[in-house]
Design an enzyme around this catalytic site. Sequence first.
Site, PDB file in Angstrom:
ATOM      1  CE  LYS A 147       0.044   1.838   4.432  1.00  0.00           C
ATOM      2  NZ  LYS A 147      -0.030   3.244   4.870  1.00  0.00           N
ATOM      3  CG  HIS A 177       2.139  -3.194   8.163  1.00  0.00           C
ATOM      4  ND1 HIS A 177       1.929  -1.984   7.548  1.00  0.00           N
ATOM      5  CD2 HIS A 177       2.296  -2.915   9.486  1.00  0.00           C
ATOM      6  CE1 HIS A 177       1.961  -1.025   8.441  1.00  0.00           C
ATOM      7  NE2 HIS A 177       2.172  -1.543   9.625  1.00  0.00           N
ATOM      8  CG  HIS A 239      -3.195   0.637   8.557  1.00  0.00           C
ATOM      9  ND1 HIS A 239      -2.820  -0.415   7.744  1.00  0.00           N
ATOM     10  CD2 HIS A 239      -2.105   1.453   8.636  1.00  0.00           C
ATOM     11  CE1 HIS A 239      -1.570  -0.245   7.356  1.00  0.00           C
ATOM     12  NE2 HIS A 239      -1.118   0.878   7.871  1.00  0.00           N
TER      13      HIS A 239
END
Length: 488
Positions: A147, A177, A239
Amino acid sequence: MTGTTASLLTIFGATGDLARRMLLPSLYGLERDGLLPPSLRILGTARSELDLDGFRALVAEAVERQLPGSDRDPAALAALLRRIHYQPAALDDDASLRALCDTITALRDGGDVVCHLSTAPRWYAPVCDALGAHGLGGAGTRVMLEKPLGHDLASATAINDGVARVFDEDRVFRVDHYLGKEGVQNLLALRFGNALFEPLWNARHIEQVQITVAETVGVEGRGDYYDDSGASRDMLQNHLLQLLCLVAIEPPSRFEPTAVRNEKIKVLRSLRPIGRDEVAGETVTGQYTAGAVGGVAVPGYLDELGRASSTETFVALRAQVDNWRWKGVPFYLRTGKRMPQRCTEIYLQFRAVPHSIFDHGGAPLQPNALVIRLQPDERIELRMMHKTPGLDRNGLQLSQVALDLDMQEQFAAHRRRLAYERLYLDAIEGNGTLFVRRDETEAAWQWIDAIHDGWRHAGITPRPYPAGTWGPSRAVTLAERHGHAWRE
């Protein structure tokens, strides 16, 4: 899909910041624990004109810098370095890419290959085209994409279309992640491995949900990149929305890629749009000014950037998931830089008891709450009412206490792994469960784009907040208007 274990991992951008901080130390951790396939080779490539010894020295330095002395094993590092190969390549040079593809073909030795594109997203499609043109677009090749995947829905779609010209969707592994973090994995275990919570995990019993990703750092030398993205694109679009999905999803039929990702896309498509008519009441943006974090004076965003900017470094919003399970439950999301503390946590507040039998003028009952802390330390707290010790001559007194599970203490014998250790193993083995599917990415961008359009249409610009605070005061009223308060 679970594919054949790869025999070659190729890292594009292997001399970059992400590689030094996370990727190379993660590979060392897997090597030290004997988890890398014995036949796996690792090929680094970047524009840097290093020879093999120079790149191996860079790998060793990255491991030594990022890992404490107690985690270093000279034999494991030597074993990792023996796997390492390096070839410089310029992504805008056809001859250079052709030579690189020839090296990949030779090193893979007929096995599968994972190509990790740790580069600027504008190179994703050209690199994939080059791989395809030189015989590396077949079923034995997988690509990992970092990303941010695009700047908005249109650019994300263009990137996805470019990659899809060469690679089928089940061979594209989009990295967030956060999905590799131990605490995020535990969120799924908490929900679907315990009979205690699932019957209560709905609008009938939960009053509000808060998801906070707070950073104490500023832009840290990433000013040009960050100024082009801001908090909404850098953190919210990926996220925070991924964490929201994992909180809100229905139970998948099993823990495997298609089942998990099918449930996540349902949540994203159930998000109520926040557009031109809603942004003023449902969102707040901010930009930090000079202040102090941890007692240390820090400059403002514009001082760090060195120019005027209307980019937001803080965003808070109130989201609604319009489905049967969550109708009417607000999801408060916030993320920002230069916050008072580094913190990633999920807070679920349960509804109050329907009637208190302890109403005798003492402290009111506090609602039960579940706090799931993901970083910097991983812990789970269940906050409950408990009798305060005493003779209770004036009636029973209650206090809120926490049943506290400290992951560091409970699992002290287990090493805390870097997120990329898990993500690399899954990609090498062809397991896409913890990676983001194309439709998830595009659904998230569609929702974020509506917010950006609303900000532009309404002329909304970031409100200033001093570094070391929890954002603009308007963020406080965002929750208070609905009878809620941010957990701080």
